[in-house]
Design a protein around this motif. Structure first.
Motif, short mmCIF file in Angstrom:
data_model
loop_
_atom_site.label_atom_id
_atom_site.label_comp_id
_atom_site.label_asym_id
_atom_site.label_seq_id
_atom_site.Cartn_x
_atom_site.Cartn_y
_atom_site.Cartn_z
N CYS A 98 28.31 54.20 56.80
CA CYS A 98 28.11 55.97 56.25
C CYS A 98 28.76 56.79 56.56
O CYS A 98 29.22 58.16 56.49
N VAL A 99 29.26 56.65 57.89
CA VAL A 99 30.34 57.24 59.01
C VAL A 99 31.32 58.07 58.25
O VAL A 99 31.74 59.79 57.68
N PRO A 100 32.50 57.27 57.08
CA PRO A 100 33.02 57.89 56.83
C PRO A 100 33.26 58.60 55.34
O PRO A 100 34.20 59.75 55.06
N VAL A 101 31.90 58.18 54.96
CA VAL A 101 31.45 58.90 53.61
C VAL A 101 30.63 59.82 53.74
O VAL A 101 31.32 61.79 53.51
N VAL A 102 30.40 60.42 54.68
CA VAL A 102 29.62 61.72 55.64
C VAL A 102 30.44 62.71 55.95
O VAL A 102 30.49 64.18 55.65
N PHE A 103 31.22 61.73 57.01
CA PHE A 103 31.95 62.71 57.08
C PHE A 103 33.49 63.64 56.59
O PHE A 103 33.60 64.78 56.55
N ALA A 104 33.55 62.51 55.47
CA ALA A 104 34.11 63.74 54.65
C ALA A 104 33.71 64.38 53.66
O ALA A 104 34.27 64.94 53.70
N ALA A 105 32.83 63.97 53.30
CA ALA A 105 32.05 65.20 53.13
C ALA A 105 31.40 66.72 53.94
O ALA A 105 32.26 67.80 53.21
N GLN A 106 31.44 66.73 55.31
CA GLN A 106 31.37 67.38 56.34
C GLN A 106 32.52 67.75 56.36
O GLN A 106 32.78 69.30 56.43
N LEU A 107 33.81 67.35 55.67
CA LEU A 107 35.10 68.34 56.08
C LEU A 107 35.48 68.81 55.08
O LEU A 107 36.34 69.66 55.27
#
Length: 354
Positions: A98-107
């Motif tokens: 889930c890290v790259p998914v959530v991080f992409a959204a946050q960016l």
């Protein structure tokens, strides 16, 4: 595309089952929204879409650089997806997937919410916590929480809501033993050895349902047979609701799903945390239940002290009932609907951006 939100979780049951449970509840109260799942290849549920490729092991020095590279690639991939199909909200349920998914959204400035299943904030969520709008907790006392971030106690969604309250029966003592998704090798010798130390006249009242690793199955079955104990062994139990209903005592590890289900089922339990769990989170999960369960470190549990406890519980039905009732104060039967309601309210009135 109609309004949609993204749920992302690691593919193991401890992460994906809560996500699926919340999705089901949210669909009932907010049918206008579509839910897209993003997980890794370990997930087998057919409703999960947008599967990303499996990340390499991050705990190997040889593969760690590749792990970081692939995480970066995944982040870029999901940023591109979210630019084309922009979700209203991204919810992370833990696991490195889930890290790259959530991080992409946050960016991209998309609102994100995290759901923590354990009583110790996981490493994936510790990476993502600072830009999350909220962290939903399964346990009121959750370790390693950052200061200043908004939290809400929702509980950890389980696969059933309610089973009959426990009533001890005379001359009946059924043990349900399991060790999480992989089973527990040590249980295959510990439990039979403990039963062997019990007074012989008690053996006729004992029956066992035991989750065993396939490689341990034959030897474990033979141990119970030599003791004259009726034992049902399997490497996987699909109908956990029935297994909990039939149990007088549960002996288990203390992963988040296990602890949540035991407290919701309301069964007297002996918990032995997996000693190599990341951040020792299984110990904190069991500890969060206080004195409503019996907690042993694996290094401290022996056939002798386990046999002593089993004899006490076998000979005192009222004690089993007392423990079963006490642990229900941590029941998470309404966790799915509670978290779904939180998400609905958030979507209807998201916080304003600074």
């Amino acid at each position: 595309m109609s309004d949609f939100i993204v749920f992302s979780a690691g593919g193991t049951g401890g992460h994906i089952f809560p996500a699926l449970a919340v999705a089901k509840a949210l669909t009932h109260i907010l049918p206008s929204y579509k839910i897209h799942f993003i997980t890794d290849k370990k997930a087998s549920d057919p409703s999960v879409v947008w599967k990303q490729f499996l990340l390499p092991r991050k705990n190997s020095k040889a593969t760690f650089p590749l792990f970081i590279l692939m995480m970066a690639i995944q982040t870029i991939v999901h940023m591109a997806k979210f630019l084309y199909h922009r979700p209203k909200l991204v919810v992370g349920f833990g696991g490195y997937a889930c890290v790259p998914v959530v991080f992409a959204a946050q960016l991209l400035g998309i609102q994100t919410i995290l759901h923590e299943q354990n009583a110790y904030l996981g490493r994936a969520h510790r990476i993502l916590k600072n830009k999350a709008s909220m962290i939903a907790l399964s346990f009121e006392k959750t370790e390693a929480l950052p200061k200043g971030i908004k939290t809400i106690l929702t509980g950890n969604p389980v696969r059933f809501e309610k089973i009959p309250d426990y009533k001890a029966q005379k001359n009946r003592f059924h043990l349900f033993i399991f060790g999480g998704s992989q089973g527990a090798h040590s249980f295959s010798t510990l439990i039979p050895e403990a039963i062997a130390l019990l007074p012989q006249n008690l053996h006729k009242h004992i029956s066992v349902t035991h989750q065993s690793r396939p490689e341990d199955m034959e030897a474990t079955q033979e141990r119970y047979k030599n003791l004259g104990i009726q034992a049902n062994l399997s490497s996987f139990f699909k109908d956990m609701e029935t297994e909990y209903s039939n149990a007088d005592i549960v002996i288990a590890r203390s992963g988040a799903s296990t602890v949540s289900e035991i407290s919701t089922a309301g069964r007297c339990s002996i918990l032995i945390p997996y000693p190599f769990a990341m951040d020792d989170h299984q110990y904190y999960n069991a500890k969060a239940l206080g004195n409503t369960c019996y907690l042993f470190r694996q290094r401290d549990i022996t056939p002798q002290n386990l046999a002593s406890l089993l004899q006490e519980l076998l000979e005192n039905p009222s004690l089993r009932e007392e423990k079963a009732k006490a642990i229900q104060k941590y029941s998470m039967a309404k966790a799915s609907s509670h978290f779904a309601t939180v998400l609905k309210e958030f979507l209807m009135s998201p916080p304003s951006k600074a």
